[in-house]
Motif scaffolding. Sequence first.
Motif, PDB file in Angstrom:
ATOM      1  N   THR A 161      -0.922  49.656 -14.262  1.00 44.34           N
ATOM      2  CA  THR A 161       0.090  49.171 -15.200  1.00 44.34           C
ATOM      3  C   THR A 161      -0.170  49.711 -16.604  1.00 44.34           C
ATOM      4  O   THR A 161      -1.143  50.431 -16.846  1.00 44.34           O
ATOM      5  CB  THR A 161       0.091  47.631 -15.269  1.00 44.34           C
ATOM      6  OG1 THR A 161      -1.112  47.198 -15.933  1.00 44.34           O
ATOM      7  CG2 THR A 161       0.176  46.998 -13.883  1.00 44.34           C
ATOM      8  N   ILE A 162       0.677  49.280 -17.526  1.00 45.20           N
ATOM      9  CA  ILE A 162       0.492  49.670 -18.917  1.00 45.20           C
ATOM     10  C   ILE A 162      -0.797  49.093 -19.499  1.00 45.20           C
ATOM     11  O   ILE A 162      -1.281  49.587 -20.525  1.00 45.20           O
ATOM     12  CB  ILE A 162       1.699  49.274 -19.790  1.00 45.20           C
ATOM     13  CG1 ILE A 162       1.989  47.774 -19.725  1.00 45.20           C
ATOM     14  CG2 ILE A 162       2.925  50.091 -19.398  1.00 45.20           C
ATOM     15  CD1 ILE A 162       3.083  47.321 -20.680  1.00 45.20           C
ATOM     16  N   ALA A 163      -1.388  48.080 -18.861  1.00 41.62           N
ATOM     17  CA  ALA A 163      -2.689  47.587 -19.323  1.00 41.62           C
ATOM     18  C   ALA A 163      -3.763  48.652 -19.155  1.00 41.62           C
ATOM     19  O   ALA A 163      -4.629  48.827 -20.015  1.00 41.62           O
ATOM     20  CB  ALA A 163      -3.073  46.312 -18.567  1.00 41.62           C
ATOM     21  N   ASP A 164      -3.718  49.372 -18.042  1.00 39.37           N
ATOM     22  CA  ASP A 164      -4.660  50.482 -17.829  1.00 39.37           C
ATOM     23  C   ASP A 164      -4.409  51.603 -18.824  1.00 39.37           C
ATOM     24  O   ASP A 164      -5.352  52.182 -19.386  1.00 39.37           O
ATOM     25  CB  ASP A 164      -4.514  51.024 -16.397  1.00 39.37           C
ATOM     26  CG  ASP A 164      -4.803  49.974 -15.353  1.00 39.37           C
ATOM     27  OD1 ASP A 164      -5.984  49.705 -15.097  1.00 39.37           O
ATOM     28  OD2 ASP A 164      -3.834  49.404 -14.810  1.00 39.37           O
TER      29      ASP A 164
ATOM     30  N   ALA B 186     -13.252  42.526  -9.625  1.00 41.58           N
ATOM     31  CA  ALA B 186     -12.384  41.699  -8.789  1.00 41.58           C
ATOM     32  C   ALA B 186     -11.066  42.375  -8.443  1.00 41.58           C
ATOM     33  O   ALA B 186     -10.326  41.886  -7.594  1.00 41.58           O
ATOM     34  CB  ALA B 186     -12.103  40.362  -9.491  1.00 41.58           C
ATOM     35  N   SER B 187     -10.744  43.475  -9.105  1.00 43.55           N
ATOM     36  CA  SER B 187      -9.463  44.137  -8.856  1.00 43.55           C
ATOM     37  C   SER B 187      -9.609  45.638  -9.074  1.00 43.55           C
ATOM     38  O   SER B 187     -10.502  46.098  -9.785  1.00 43.55           O
ATOM     39  CB  SER B 187      -8.368  43.571  -9.768  1.00 43.55           C
ATOM     40  OG  SER B 187      -8.697  43.763 -11.126  1.00 43.55           O
ATOM     41  N   GLN B 188      -8.713  46.379  -8.464  1.00 42.46           N
ATOM     42  CA  GLN B 188      -8.790  47.833  -8.562  1.00 42.46           C
ATOM     43  C   GLN B 188      -8.473  48.320  -9.964  1.00 42.46           C
ATOM     44  O   GLN B 188      -9.104  49.257 -10.477  1.00 42.46           O
ATOM     45  CB  GLN B 188      -7.824  48.467  -7.559  1.00 42.46           C
ATOM     46  CG  GLN B 188      -7.976  49.975  -7.440  1.00 42.46           C
ATOM     47  CD  GLN B 188      -7.143  50.559  -6.314  1.00 42.46           C
ATOM     48  OE1 GLN B 188      -6.161  49.969  -5.890  1.00 42.46           O
ATOM     49  NE2 GLN B 188      -7.533  51.729  -5.828  1.00 42.46           N
ATOM     50  N   TYR B 189      -7.487  47.695 -10.595  1.00 41.23           N
ATOM     51  CA  TYR B 189      -7.070  48.077 -11.932  1.00 41.23           C
ATOM     52  C   TYR B 189      -7.240  46.897 -12.879  1.00 41.23           C
ATOM     53  O   TYR B 189      -7.639  45.805 -12.466  1.00 41.23           O
ATOM     54  CB  TYR B 189      -5.618  48.560 -11.923  1.00 41.23           C
ATOM     55  CG  TYR B 189      -5.423  49.849 -11.157  1.00 41.23           C
ATOM     56  CD1 TYR B 189      -5.785  51.070 -11.708  1.00 41.23           C
ATOM     57  CD2 TYR B 189      -4.881  49.841  -9.873  1.00 41.23           C
ATOM     58  CE1 TYR B 189      -5.616  52.265 -11.007  1.00 41.23           C
ATOM     59  CE2 TYR B 189      -4.698  51.021  -9.166  1.00 41.23           C
ATOM     60  CZ  TYR B 189      -5.064  52.230  -9.741  1.00 41.23           C
ATOM     61  OH  TYR B 189      -4.903  53.402  -9.040  1.00 41.23           O
ATOM     62  N   VAL B 190      -6.918  47.095 -14.147  1.00 39.72           N
ATOM     63  CA  VAL B 190      -7.213  46.087 -15.159  1.00 39.72           C
ATOM     64  C   VAL B 190      -6.495  44.770 -14.894  1.00 39.72           C
ATOM     65  O   VAL B 190      -7.086  43.693 -15.019  1.00 39.72           O
ATOM     66  CB  VAL B 190      -6.854  46.620 -16.567  1.00 39.72           C
ATOM     67  CG1 VAL B 190      -6.976  45.512 -17.616  1.00 39.72           C
ATOM     68  CG2 VAL B 190      -7.770  47.789 -16.940  1.00 39.72           C
ATOM     69  N   ALA B 191      -5.230  44.819 -14.521  1.00 43.01           N
ATOM     70  CA  ALA B 191      -4.450  43.599 -14.360  1.00 43.01           C
ATOM     71  C   ALA B 191      -4.248  43.205 -12.906  1.00 43.01           C
ATOM     72  O   ALA B 191      -3.463  42.311 -12.606  1.00 43.01           O
ATOM     73  CB  ALA B 191      -3.095  43.747 -15.049  1.00 43.01           C
TER      74      ALA B 191
ATOM     75  N   ALA C  97      -0.477  41.663 -16.515  1.00 44.66           N
ATOM     76  CA  ALA C  97      -0.521  42.935 -17.233  1.00 44.66           C
ATOM     77  C   ALA C  97      -0.338  42.723 -18.735  1.00 44.66           C
ATOM     78  O   ALA C  97      -1.013  43.360 -19.553  1.00 44.66           O
ATOM     79  CB  ALA C  97       0.551  43.881 -16.699  1.00 44.66           C
ATOM     80  N   THR C  98       0.560  41.816 -19.103  1.00 42.62           N
ATOM     81  CA  THR C  98       0.830  41.566 -20.517  1.00 42.62           C
ATOM     82  C   THR C  98      -0.389  40.995 -21.220  1.00 42.62           C
ATOM     83  O   THR C  98      -0.709  41.383 -22.353  1.00 42.62           O
ATOM     84  CB  THR C  98       2.023  40.607 -20.666  1.00 42.62           C
ATOM     85  OG1 THR C  98       3.185  41.201 -20.069  1.00 42.62           O
ATOM     86  CG2 THR C  98       2.317  40.327 -22.137  1.00 42.62           C
TER      87      THR C  98
ATOM     88  N   ASP D 269      -4.218  44.830  -8.635  1.00 44.91           N
ATOM     89  CA  ASP D 269      -4.339  45.970  -7.732  1.00 44.91           C
ATOM     90  C   ASP D 269      -3.270  47.038  -7.945  1.00 44.91           C
ATOM     91  O   ASP D 269      -3.183  47.988  -7.171  1.00 44.91           O
ATOM     92  CB  ASP D 269      -4.304  45.485  -6.277  1.00 44.91           C
ATOM     93  CG  ASP D 269      -5.583  44.717  -5.928  1.00 44.91           C
ATOM     94  OD1 ASP D 269      -6.641  45.068  -6.479  1.00 44.91           O
ATOM     95  OD2 ASP D 269      -5.499  43.761  -5.142  1.00 44.91           O
ATOM     96  N   GLU D 270      -2.464  46.885  -8.987  1.00 44.70           N
ATOM     97  CA  GLU D 270      -1.463  47.886  -9.336  1.00 44.70           C
ATOM     98  C   GLU D 270      -1.789  48.481 -10.707  1.00 44.70           C
ATOM     99  O   GLU D 270      -2.216  47.785 -11.618  1.00 44.70           O
ATOM    100  CB  GLU D 270      -0.058  47.267  -9.362  1.00 44.70           C
ATOM    101  CG  GLU D 270       0.416  46.709  -8.022  1.00 44.70           C
ATOM    102  CD  GLU D 270       0.643  47.790  -6.977  1.00 44.70           C
ATOM    103  OE1 GLU D 270       0.984  48.931  -7.375  1.00 44.70           O
ATOM    104  OE2 GLU D 270       0.492  47.499  -5.781  1.00 44.70           O
TER     105      GLU D 270
END
Length: 213
Positions: A159-162, A149-154, A99-100, A156-157
């Motif tokens: 996070t603050i990246a999204d 490759a993943s549901q969200y940016v960082a 995420a970072t 499958d959860e």
Amino acid sequence: MITLHTWTTPNGRKPLILLEELGVPYETVPVDIGNGKQFEPEFLKIAPNNKIPAMVDDNADDEADGGPLSLFESGAILTYLADRHGKFLAPSGAARWQATQWLHWQIGGLGPMLGQLGFFSKQDDAFALERFIKEADRLLAVLDTQLAASQYVAGDEYTIADIACYPWIMAASERLQEPLAGALGKPNLQRWLGLVGARPAVQAGMKWKPRGA
């Protein structure tokens, strides 16, 4: 109480979204950057770089210093809030660093490039415009590949990246649709926009306007 000094820009909306997601009480102080309010002495006390957003947490629980904590830079604010409340950023391990790294990717790449493209799209400078269109296309392709490759940016959860990326992609969708039509239409990116945009806290943060605006 948390006091957020912000405006209706992509960077200004990032902490608004996170505060809505966390459900913690906060107040907003509009900083009209179009009228130079970011240069006023009171704002510069908490944001010496004269940029929004900036935040003051009156109840910071720093054992070393205690008392109010002032922060500027959207990435620092997102990380602090996520850590303090234990949500949207893993406390340790690979998930935290995934995420970072995407948070820093947005801060160092996606935001600045889309911002420059927005500026040069209104100027008579074909060379600069072509340069920033190509780089924005590349960055959006990187994001689309990641989202394949993943549901969200960082991962499958959510996070603050999204939270960091979403306001910038939405701003591009609204203001840069013509030069970025192909890049913005990528299927994985569109799936992610719908997924994140359906969150009530995201909708609230994106709708925020100063009173009277």
